[in-house]
Each structure stands twice: as structure tokens, then as C-alpha cells.
Design a protein around this motif. Sequence first.
Motif, PDB file in Angstrom:
ATOM      1  N   LYS A   1    -185.369  10.941  32.033  1.00  0.00           N
ATOM      2  CA  LYS A   1    -185.272  10.663  30.597  1.00  0.00           C
ATOM      3  C   LYS A   1    -185.136   9.170  30.303  1.00  0.00           C
ATOM      4  CE  LYS A   1    -185.245  14.981  29.180  1.00  0.00           C
ATOM      5  NZ  LYS A   1    -186.247  15.531  28.228  1.00  0.00           N
ATOM      6  N   GLY A   2    -184.865   8.372  31.315  1.00  0.00           N
ATOM      7  CA  GLY A   2    -184.634   6.947  31.105  1.00  0.00           C
ATOM      8  C   GLY A   2    -183.255   6.640  30.566  1.00  0.00           C
ATOM      9  N   THR A   3    -182.339   7.604  30.660  1.00  0.00           N
ATOM     10  CA  THR A   3    -180.982   7.436  30.158  1.00  0.00           C
ATOM     11  C   THR A   3    -180.151   6.618  31.145  1.00  0.00           C
ATOM     12  OG1 THR A   3    -181.065   9.498  28.900  1.00  0.00           O
ATOM     13  CG2 THR A   3    -178.883   8.694  29.494  1.00  0.00           C
ATOM     14  N   ALA A   4    -179.310   5.734  30.612  1.00  0.00           N
ATOM     15  CA  ALA A   4    -178.497   4.843  31.448  1.00  0.00           C
ATOM     16  C   ALA A   4    -177.073   5.373  31.589  1.00  0.00           C
ATOM     17  CB  ALA A   4    -178.468   3.448  30.842  1.00  0.00           C
TER      18      ALA A   4
ATOM     19  N   ARG B   1    -180.493  -4.179  30.664  1.00  0.00           N
ATOM     20  CA  ARG B   1    -181.499  -3.145  30.916  1.00  0.00           C
ATOM     21  C   ARG B   1    -181.001  -1.778  30.432  1.00  0.00           C
ATOM     22  NH1 ARG B   1    -182.572  -4.271  35.992  1.00  0.00           N
ATOM     23  NH2 ARG B   1    -184.265  -5.648  35.367  1.00  0.00           N
ATOM     24  N   ALA B   2    -179.720  -1.485  30.622  1.00  0.00           N
ATOM     25  CA  ALA B   2    -179.167  -0.213  30.148  1.00  0.00           C
ATOM     26  C   ALA B   2    -179.338  -0.065  28.644  1.00  0.00           C
ATOM     27  CB  ALA B   2    -177.686  -0.113  30.538  1.00  0.00           C
ATOM     28  N   LEU B   3    -179.210  -1.177  27.924  1.00  0.00           N
ATOM     29  CA  LEU B   3    -179.348  -1.162  26.469  1.00  0.00           C
ATOM     30  C   LEU B   3    -180.788  -1.368  26.007  1.00  0.00           C
ATOM     31  CD1 LEU B   3    -176.159  -3.210  25.539  1.00  0.00           C
ATOM     32  CD2 LEU B   3    -176.618  -0.826  24.927  1.00  0.00           C
ATOM     33  N   GLY B   4    -181.680  -1.581  26.944  1.00  0.00           N
ATOM     34  CA  GLY B   4    -183.081  -1.765  26.575  1.00  0.00           C
ATOM     35  C   GLY B   4    -183.384  -3.109  25.946  1.00  0.00           C
ATOM     36  N   VAL B   5    -182.539  -4.114  26.239  1.00  0.00           N
ATOM     37  CA  VAL B   5    -182.761  -5.441  25.658  1.00  0.00           C
ATOM     38  C   VAL B   5    -182.918  -6.499  26.752  1.00  0.00           C
ATOM     39  CG1 VAL B   5    -181.651  -4.959  23.453  1.00  0.00           C
ATOM     40  CG2 VAL B   5    -180.242  -5.731  25.374  1.00  0.00           C
ATOM     41  N   ASP B   6    -183.333  -6.072  27.942  1.00  0.00           N
ATOM     42  CA  ASP B   6    -183.494  -7.020  29.046  1.00  0.00           C
ATOM     43  C   ASP B   6    -184.673  -7.959  28.844  1.00  0.00           C
ATOM     44  OD1 ASP B   6    -184.592  -4.331  29.440  1.00  0.00           O
ATOM     45  OD2 ASP B   6    -185.535  -5.141  31.241  1.00  0.00           O
ATOM     46  N   ASP B   7    -185.506  -7.702  27.837  1.00  0.00           N
ATOM     47  CA  ASP B   7    -186.544  -8.665  27.488  1.00  0.00           C
ATOM     48  C   ASP B   7    -185.990  -9.802  26.642  1.00  0.00           C
ATOM     49  OD1 ASP B   7    -186.036  -7.040  25.283  1.00  0.00           O
ATOM     50  OD2 ASP B   7    -188.101  -7.080  24.571  1.00  0.00           O
ATOM     51  N   SER B   8    -184.729  -9.663  26.179  1.00  0.00           N
ATOM     52  CA  SER B   8    -184.141 -10.655  25.279  1.00  0.00           C
ATOM     53  C   SER B   8    -182.922 -11.362  25.866  1.00  0.00           C
ATOM     54  CB  SER B   8    -183.721  -9.987  23.961  1.00  0.00           C
ATOM     55  OG  SER B   8    -184.826  -9.399  23.305  1.00  0.00           O
ATOM     56  N   ILE B   9    -182.146 -10.671  26.700  1.00  0.00           N
ATOM     57  CA  ILE B   9    -180.916 -11.253  27.239  1.00  0.00           C
ATOM     58  C   ILE B   9    -180.738 -10.819  28.693  1.00  0.00           C
ATOM     59  CG2 ILE B   9    -179.786 -11.311  24.981  1.00  0.00           C
ATOM     60  CD1 ILE B   9    -178.150  -8.824  25.897  1.00  0.00           C
ATOM     61  N   GLY B  10    -179.685 -11.303  29.325  1.00  0.00           N
ATOM     62  CA  GLY B  10    -179.325 -10.855  30.674  1.00  0.00           C
ATOM     63  C   GLY B  10    -179.636 -11.836  31.778  1.00  0.00           C
ATOM     64  N   SER B  11    -180.515 -12.813  31.486  1.00  0.00           N
ATOM     65  CA  SER B  11    -180.840 -13.857  32.465  1.00  0.00           C
ATOM     66  C   SER B  11    -181.320 -15.069  31.688  1.00  0.00           C
ATOM     67  CB  SER B  11    -181.921 -13.374  33.442  1.00  0.00           C
ATOM     68  OG  SER B  11    -183.189 -13.309  32.798  1.00  0.00           O
ATOM     69  N   PHE B  12    -181.691 -16.118  32.417  1.00  0.00           N
ATOM     70  CA  PHE B  12    -182.140 -17.355  31.775  1.00  0.00           C
ATOM     71  C   PHE B  12    -183.668 -17.488  31.779  1.00  0.00           C
ATOM     72  CE2 PHE B  12    -177.784 -18.798  33.169  1.00  0.00           C
ATOM     73  CZ  PHE B  12    -177.252 -18.843  31.885  1.00  0.00           C
TER      74      PHE B  12
ATOM     75  N   LEU C   1    -180.647  12.794  25.189  1.00  0.00           N
ATOM     76  CA  LEU C   1    -180.930  12.043  26.409  1.00  0.00           C
ATOM     77  C   LEU C   1    -182.276  11.357  26.232  1.00  0.00           C
ATOM     78  CD1 LEU C   1    -179.842  14.464  29.289  1.00  0.00           C
ATOM     79  CD2 LEU C   1    -178.507  12.677  28.153  1.00  0.00           C
ATOM     80  N   THR C   2    -182.245  10.077  25.923  1.00  0.00           N
ATOM     81  CA  THR C   2    -183.465   9.311  25.692  1.00  0.00           C
ATOM     82  C   THR C   2    -183.379   7.992  26.453  1.00  0.00           C
ATOM     83  OG1 THR C   2    -182.699   7.982  23.802  1.00  0.00           O
ATOM     84  CG2 THR C   2    -183.437  10.256  23.331  1.00  0.00           C
ATOM     85  N   SER C   3    -184.421   7.197  26.369  1.00  0.00           N
ATOM     86  CA  SER C   3    -184.421   5.887  27.020  1.00  0.00           C
ATOM     87  C   SER C   3    -183.539   4.887  26.289  1.00  0.00           C
ATOM     88  CB  SER C   3    -185.849   5.343  27.103  1.00  0.00           C
ATOM     89  OG  SER C   3    -186.391   5.188  25.801  1.00  0.00           O
ATOM     90  N   LYS C   4    -183.002   5.275  25.127  1.00  0.00           N
ATOM     91  CA  LYS C   4    -182.082   4.407  24.386  1.00  0.00           C
ATOM     92  C   LYS C   4    -180.654   4.952  24.430  1.00  0.00           C
ATOM     93  CE  LYS C   4    -183.681   2.184  20.774  1.00  0.00           C
ATOM     94  NZ  LYS C   4    -184.224   1.852  19.428  1.00  0.00           N
ATOM     95  N   ALA C   5    -180.388   5.888  25.355  1.00  0.00           N
ATOM     96  CA  ALA C   5    -179.065   6.494  25.470  1.00  0.00           C
ATOM     97  C   ALA C   5    -178.301   5.871  26.637  1.00  0.00           C
ATOM     98  CB  ALA C   5    -179.172   7.997  25.664  1.00  0.00           C
ATOM     99  N   VAL C   6    -177.001   5.642  26.417  1.00  0.00           N
ATOM    100  CA  VAL C   6    -176.094   5.153  27.457  1.00  0.00           C
ATOM    101  C   VAL C   6    -174.919   6.120  27.531  1.00  0.00           C
ATOM    102  CG1 VAL C   6    -174.640   3.258  28.274  1.00  0.00           C
ATOM    103  CG2 VAL C   6    -176.736   2.765  26.986  1.00  0.00           C
ATOM    104  N   MET C   7    -174.754   6.745  28.673  1.00  0.00           N
ATOM    105  CA  MET C   7    -173.690   7.727  28.865  1.00  0.00           C
ATOM    106  C   MET C   7    -172.634   7.166  29.820  1.00  0.00           C
ATOM    107  SD  MET C   7    -174.371  10.428  27.077  1.00  0.00           S
ATOM    108  CE  MET C   7    -175.751  10.906  26.019  1.00  0.00           C
ATOM    109  N   ALA C   8    -171.378   7.267  29.427  1.00  0.00           N
ATOM    110  CA  ALA C   8    -170.306   6.657  30.204  1.00  0.00           C
ATOM    111  C   ALA C   8    -169.798   7.576  31.309  1.00  0.00           C
ATOM    112  CB  ALA C   8    -169.150   6.282  29.285  1.00  0.00           C
TER     113      ALA C   8
END
Length: 463
Positions: free
Chosen positions: A288-291, A387-398, A265-272
Amino acid sequence: MAILYHATLIHSTDQNDFQILRNALLAVSAQGIIEALIPDVLPTDIQNVVHSLPSVYAQLAPVRLRGFLIPGFVDTHIHAPQYQYMGSATDRPLMQWLTAYAFPAETRLEDVQLARLVYDRLVQLLLRNGTTTALYFATIHVESCKALADVAIARGQRAFIGKVSMDQHGGENYVETTEASLRDTEEFIQHIQTLQHPLIKPVVTPRFIPTCSLALLKGLGELARKYGCHIQSHIAESDDQIAFTNQLYENMGGDVAIFDSAGLLTSKAVMAHGTKLTAEELHTLRAKGTAIAHCPLSNFYFGDGIFALRSALTAHTHTPSSSTAHKEQPLKVGLGTDVAGGYSPSMLSSMRNCVIASLALATQRQDNNLKIDFREAFSLATIGGARALGVDDSIGSFAVGKQFDAIQVVWSTDGLDGMQVFGETEDIESVFEKFIHLGDDRNMASVWVQGRQCAGLPQVVPI
């Protein structure tokens, strides 16, 4: 090459920040990065505004796009090999379903040639439906997992790929030894990281608690730490799964406690799923920052409950027994199709079922505050997934500085594509709502990932 688009943009910068930017001028670099975004630029003012942009854009003729642009969709939970039987096999509870359908389908993809065929069809289908980023479960077969990465690279999709790990309670001929699972997982991680491709990331992927020994879980946690990897699995997803976990690991506290003890359980974890999570377990995930990958369609079939999405998205005050109260951050949540537990590969379907699930829960609990609307569902499918994948600084909006992952949405004048739009003067938010509720791939003229056109052809109008 660099390009200038003139279009209406619709995006969310946050869960509650839905924006419509009319007549926006969007500058996209040759590397697919958004370098400028200027709203409210009338066609007569374009040339004056262009001169204020970096010099590379000064001589470019802007491309005026029909319809509107939205960010590419982010699918935070999909089983790539299960595409083989997508749309069928909805007749059994989860644990029986795995044995009857999932494990046999995944076993077949030990054949790398077949895996490549299945994955190529799937990735093309997803791109055609606007999924520019996907978090994939593959299979236990390391060479077939590499094939999925090859396909995603060739087709231009952004892909987070997990070699599935399971050393117990699998199907016939579909289970690994602990040692082999850890060895092959590390080989796959090293292979993907050696590629150094900006769109492809490896993901540590214990299938779920019942198919993993404690030794395997611990070893996977160590690999995730060693290589800085993302992690994905299933968590508290159904009554029969929880009963099996408790039978195997009695007095260990359930999925959340077991994953946590293994360092998964980390900030880079995504649990379904998480339909059966308690309030205390949700607190642990927040801490934990888990999504959570919310998969509303498959939850209706297999989840034995409805995920309490509104509660998850709301900041809570947590009061541990031994300390003072403090305000928690909302849980990170993205949407998932969960092919093939979910029968549709379309993130539009996930958005629709997200709204329906919230309405059902609101009715069940007689609490209208639990409702989610189409704007919020769209946010979860774009910036929420990023944001769940930790890439909201790169994608997800314009936002300026992000990569240009986008979908051009259009509609026919006769309404035969499913969307009924009457006249050019119809309010654009109303048209957007119709797209969310009625649209499909026919309304997606073009799809881009990091500036590369990966599906369709742009529809333009003269300026």
C-alpha cells in the motif's frame, strides 16, 4: 534575501548513503530553496566559483559557518497536547495510561487559550531541538487544532496536523459522535487547505481502532480520498490494544485488515509503532506504500516488544500462495518521539533509542544483522522521515531543488556543553558521532525552515 553559506555539510540521500561534504558552497534563494551545492571549495577558490552561480549570488559575501550543517529533523509521531505531562506518567500499561493521563490532558485543551499556550511552548522547544517538521496528533477540539496551526505558522515550523477522531471508548467528556467527528474533521481540513500555507497540511487522524467505530473509519477514509489528505494512526502497538481490538471486532483480522477495509492504508498514511505486526501485515503495508513511525523509546514502555526495524528496511521476496514470487520495496520508516509516551521531545533521543532497540533485538535473536548504527538512525530522522511523509522531494537532505531546512551543529572548546572535542583536527565523522550520542540543544546554534531562521543565531568564522 538570497544567501551563500560555506560550511561542512552532513546528510544522507538514502538509508545507506551517508555523506560528509567538506568546504561546501551552498546557495539558498530568497524563497529558501537550495539552488546550488558545490563541495570541496577552498576559501581561496570561493570567488572564482561564485561567478559560476546565478547572477543574484555574484555580489554576495559567503557566510562561513562554524561546525557543520545537517538537515532538520522530521518527527513522524508526536502528541502535541501530551506535552503537558511529558517526562512523567510512565507507570501504567497503554490502555490504563490513556484513561489516567492522555484523555484528561487532551480534554483540558478544549480551552483554546490554554491550547495556544501549550502549543507555543512545545513548538518553540521542538525547533530549539532541531525538529523542523512534525506530524502532530492534536485533540478532538477543532478550534484548538486550528490554534496549533496558527502557532506553527507563527513560529515557522513545518507541521502536519491531525484533529483526533474518536467516537467510542474515550475518556470522560472526551468522545465525539460519529457525525460530529466527521463534520469537524472536514471543517478542519477545509480550514487548513483554505489557508494555503506551504508549511501546514491537514491529516486525517483516527486515534486507533479501539476508539473508532467502523462507520467512523469508513467516513474518515472517504474524507482522505476526497481531499487528498495524509492519514495517521496507531497500529498493532501493544498486547492490551490488540486484545481490545479483537474483542471489539472479532474475526475482522486485526488492525491492518480493518484500516485497509476503510481505505486508510495509502501511500500518504503513517502508522505508529507496529511492534506486533506479522510478516503478512508488513507485506500489506509495503504494497500500500504505507509508512511506519518507529518510536523506540515509547515502545520500550508500552509496546510489549521491539519493532523489527532491519527487517522492515530490507527488501523482501514475497510469494503469495496463488502467484509467483516478486521483490518488494523496503517499508518506508521514519522516527518519532511519541511525546508523551516517549518522555523526550528530542529526535537525538529517538536516534539513540533506535540503535539501542536494534542491539537489544539482535541480542535477543542472536542475529547481528539486525543492528542499526548511528548513521542509519540519523538517516531515519531526516530523509527517512521525509520519505514517510511523501515530501522527500522537498526536504530531508541538501540536494539541489530542496528547501533549506537545516541545523547548525557547534561545540564549545571546553567540553562543558556535553561534547568532548579535542582540537580542530579531530575527524569530523567522529565529532558527528559524538553529537548523535552526546549532543543536545546547546550544540544547535541555529535552526532554519525553508531558509527562515526559526531558532538560535548562526555562529560564523571569517573567511
